[in-house]
Design an enzyme around this catalytic site. Structure first.
Site, mmCIF file in Angstrom:
data_model
loop_
_atom_site.group_PDB
_atom_site.id
_atom_site.type_symbol
_atom_site.label_atom_id
_atom_site.label_comp_id
_atom_site.label_asym_id
_atom_site.label_seq_id
_atom_site.Cartn_x
_atom_site.Cartn_y
_atom_site.Cartn_z
ATOM 1 N N PRO A 93 -22.030 -8.264 -15.740
ATOM 2 C CA PRO A 93 -21.101 -9.380 -16.086
ATOM 3 C C PRO A 93 -20.346 -9.215 -17.232
ATOM 4 C CG PRO A 93 -23.139 -10.033 -15.422
ATOM 5 C CD PRO A 93 -23.312 -8.703 -15.157
ATOM 6 N N ASN A 94 -20.755 -8.785 -18.307
ATOM 7 C CA ASN A 94 -20.107 -8.413 -19.522
ATOM 8 C C ASN A 94 -18.898 -7.622 -19.328
ATOM 9 O OD1 ASN A 94 -19.947 -8.910 -22.398
ATOM 10 N ND2 ASN A 94 -20.413 -6.574 -22.522
ATOM 11 N N LYS A 124 -10.784 -6.062 -7.013
ATOM 12 C CA LYS A 124 -12.056 -6.253 -6.240
ATOM 13 C C LYS A 124 -13.054 -5.665 -7.398
ATOM 14 C CE LYS A 124 -11.155 -5.414 -1.415
ATOM 15 N NZ LYS A 124 -9.558 -4.851 -1.530
ATOM 16 N N LEU A 125 -13.095 -6.572 -8.442
ATOM 17 C CA LEU A 125 -14.083 -6.054 -9.555
ATOM 18 C C LEU A 125 -15.522 -6.313 -9.202
ATOM 19 C CD1 LEU A 125 -11.376 -6.010 -11.094
ATOM 20 C CD2 LEU A 125 -12.699 -6.719 -12.977
ATOM 21 N N HIS A 126 -16.415 -5.223 -9.678
ATOM 22 C CA HIS A 126 -17.844 -5.182 -9.296
ATOM 23 C C HIS A 126 -18.554 -4.498 -10.394
ATOM 24 C CE1 HIS A 126 -21.231 -5.184 -5.890
ATOM 25 N NE2 HIS A 126 -21.796 -5.587 -7.117
ATOM 26 N N ASP A 127 -19.127 -5.266 -11.288
ATOM 27 C CA ASP A 127 -20.048 -4.481 -12.476
ATOM 28 C C ASP A 127 -20.753 -5.357 -13.109
ATOM 29 O OD1 ASP A 127 -20.588 -2.486 -14.449
ATOM 30 O OD2 ASP A 127 -18.845 -1.568 -14.274
ATOM 31 N N GLY A 172 -0.287 -5.710 6.097
ATOM 32 C CA GLY A 172 0.370 -4.520 5.409
ATOM 33 C C GLY A 172 1.274 -3.831 6.430
ATOM 34 N N ARG A 173 0.947 -2.851 7.186
ATOM 35 C CA ARG A 173 1.399 -1.805 8.081
ATOM 36 C C ARG A 173 2.269 -2.837 8.992
ATOM 37 N NH1 ARG A 173 -3.985 1.391 8.681
ATOM 38 N NH2 ARG A 173 -4.826 -0.615 8.197
ATOM 39 N N LYS A 209 0.851 -7.935 -2.532
ATOM 40 C CA LYS A 209 -0.387 -7.545 -3.053
ATOM 41 C C LYS A 209 -0.418 -6.072 -3.650
ATOM 42 C CE LYS A 209 -4.035 -6.258 -0.121
ATOM 43 N NZ LYS A 209 -4.693 -5.257 -0.407
ATOM 44 N N ASP A 254 0.946 -1.052 0.127
ATOM 45 C CA ASP A 254 0.085 -0.046 0.128
ATOM 46 C C ASP A 254 1.001 1.219 0.092
ATOM 47 O OD1 ASP A 254 -2.315 -1.357 -0.040
ATOM 48 O OD2 ASP A 254 -2.239 -1.544 2.202
ATOM 49 N N ASP A 256 -5.358 -6.890 -6.321
ATOM 50 C CA ASP A 256 -6.495 -6.836 -5.463
ATOM 51 C C ASP A 256 -7.323 -5.460 -6.007
ATOM 52 O OD1 ASP A 256 -8.204 -6.687 -3.186
ATOM 53 O OD2 ASP A 256 -6.942 -5.852 -1.950
ATOM 54 N N ARG A 277 -2.462 -8.763 13.011
ATOM 55 C CA ARG A 277 -1.474 -7.924 13.682
ATOM 56 C C ARG A 277 -0.711 -8.952 14.701
ATOM 57 N NH1 ARG A 277 -2.586 -5.288 10.165
ATOM 58 N NH2 ARG A 277 -3.319 -3.115 10.356
ATOM 59 N N THR A 331 -14.357 -6.348 5.624
ATOM 60 C CA THR A 331 -14.064 -6.284 7.033
ATOM 61 C C THR A 331 -14.496 -5.077 7.799
ATOM 62 O OG1 THR A 331 -11.687 -6.085 6.899
ATOM 63 C CG2 THR A 331 -12.564 -8.046 7.526
HETATM 64 O O1 C5P Z 1 -1.923 -2.429 6.937
HETATM 65 P P1 C5P Z 1 -2.850 -3.743 6.841
HETATM 66 O O2 C5P Z 1 -2.335 -5.068 7.485
HETATM 67 O O3 C5P Z 1 -4.187 -3.462 7.661
HETATM 68 O O4 C5P Z 1 -3.396 -3.903 5.317
HETATM 69 C C1 C5P Z 1 -4.448 -4.777 4.945
HETATM 70 C C2 C5P Z 1 -4.640 -4.999 3.495
HETATM 71 O O5 C5P Z 1 -5.667 -5.805 3.244
HETATM 72 C C3 C5P Z 1 -4.864 -3.510 3.011
HETATM 73 O O6 C5P Z 1 -4.196 -3.469 1.584
HETATM 74 C C4 C5P Z 1 -6.658 -3.636 2.914
HETATM 75 O O7 C5P Z 1 -6.925 -2.939 1.746
HETATM 76 C C5 C5P Z 1 -6.532 -5.120 2.558
HETATM 77 N N1 C5P Z 1 -8.033 -5.431 2.972
HETATM 78 C C6 C5P Z 1 -8.425 -5.372 4.341
HETATM 79 N N2 C5P Z 1 -9.524 -6.045 4.587
HETATM 80 C C7 C5P Z 1 -10.383 -6.546 3.551
HETATM 81 C C8 C5P Z 1 -9.897 -6.638 2.459
HETATM 82 C C9 C5P Z 1 -8.827 -5.974 2.115
HETATM 83 O O8 C5P Z 1 -7.860 -5.079 5.066
HETATM 84 N N3 C5P Z 1 -11.491 -6.889 4.138
#
Ligand code: C5P
Length: 239
Positions: A66-67, A61-64, A210-211, A32, A10, A59, A181, A119
């Site tokens: 079907p075509n 996350k397509l949503h539209d 991520g972080r 990712k 990210d 990542d 975490r 989430t």
């Molecule tokens: O920094 P962190 O560990 O929270 O990053 C989580 C990654 O997962 C981010 O890229 C976030 O967009 C992605 N993500 C998420 N929850 C979801 C779907 C994707 O945190 N339900």
């Protein structure tokens, strides 16, 4: 399915991404690429990171309709990524179209996952704003089953829901879970988090982190700690 740790890249631009990836000299982590980086840098960033030898989860996350999703997936299939995703809320028909578009002429394709419920969506918002009266577990289970009926390979879900997805869809159905975490790190804006070890015990196949890695003082050590806690003795360094 092999367990692995996926680092969420990210970052706002290619410069920051390469400065981060250049720190890894011994490993080639699975990464990712999300909307921020993809929209900033375009498909070239995907090609370059792939050429460096990383596996890639794109990542978007397509949503539209079907075509449109079928056509977009046909374009993405040329990028040679390892994993892409759609929203299960787009319906079984849309997910089938995504799979069709993604499948290359030789029959090969990247893994295709469905996002069940984000989430960040609470049960209350689901009920009040989206008018979904079912509970979160029931919704996640139904969306995961829809994705399986459409032929997808698995879902992106909370680590708290991985066990119920495995229960409903079988052990081979992939669960990819963000919201991870370390026991001693900040949860940032994630409200429902789990440690790598608990995620593994709870049925996650792949964790997205991520972080806790990207913002660590020493990202390589944080990545190694994450792999060790998640994969344990199964293998020392992911390939
Ligand atoms: O920094 P962190 O560990 O929270 O990053 C989580 C990654 O997962 C981010 O890229 C976030 O967009 C992605 N993500 C998420 N929850 C979801 C779907 C994707 O945190 N339900």
């Amino acid at each position: 399915m092999n367990h692995d740790v996926i680092i969420a890249l990210d970052f706002p631009s290619a410069r920051e991404v390469y400065a981060f990836l250049d720190r890894f000299r011994e490993e080639k982590p699975f990464v990712k690429i999300g909307m921020e980086l993809f929209y900033a840098e375009g498909p070239q960033i995907v090609r370059e990171i792939k050429a460096r030898g990383h596996k890639i989860f794109l990542d978007l996350k397509l949503h539209d309709i079907p075509n449109t999703v079928r056509s977009a997936m046909r374009v993405l299939s040329r990028l040679d990524v390892d994993m892409v995703n759609v929203h299960a809320a787009g319906t079984i028909e849309m997910m089938r179209a995504a799979l069709e578009g993604l499948t290359r002429e030789d029959g090969s394709r990247p893994m295709l996952l469905a996002v069940t419920q984000l989430t960040s969506t609470s049960e209350e918002r689901m009920r009040k704003e989206l008018l979904i009266a079912s509970s979160m577990p029931d919704t996640v289970r139904a969306y995961a089953q829809n994705a399986k009926d459409a032929g997808l390979d698995g879902v992106v879900c909370s680590p708290l829901e991985a066990a119920l997805v495995k229960d409903a869809c079988g052990p081979d159905y992939a669960t990819v879970t963000p919201g991870i975490r370390f026991a001693d790190s900040a949860s940032d804006d994630q409200s429902r988090v789990m440690t790598p070890e608990k995620a593994r015990l709870g049925g996650s196949d792949l964790i997205v982190v991520g972080r806790p890695i990207t913002r660590a003082q020493d990202p390589v050590s944080a990545y190694r700690r994450c792999v060790k806690e998640f994969i344990g003795g199964e293998k020392d360094v992911v390939d």
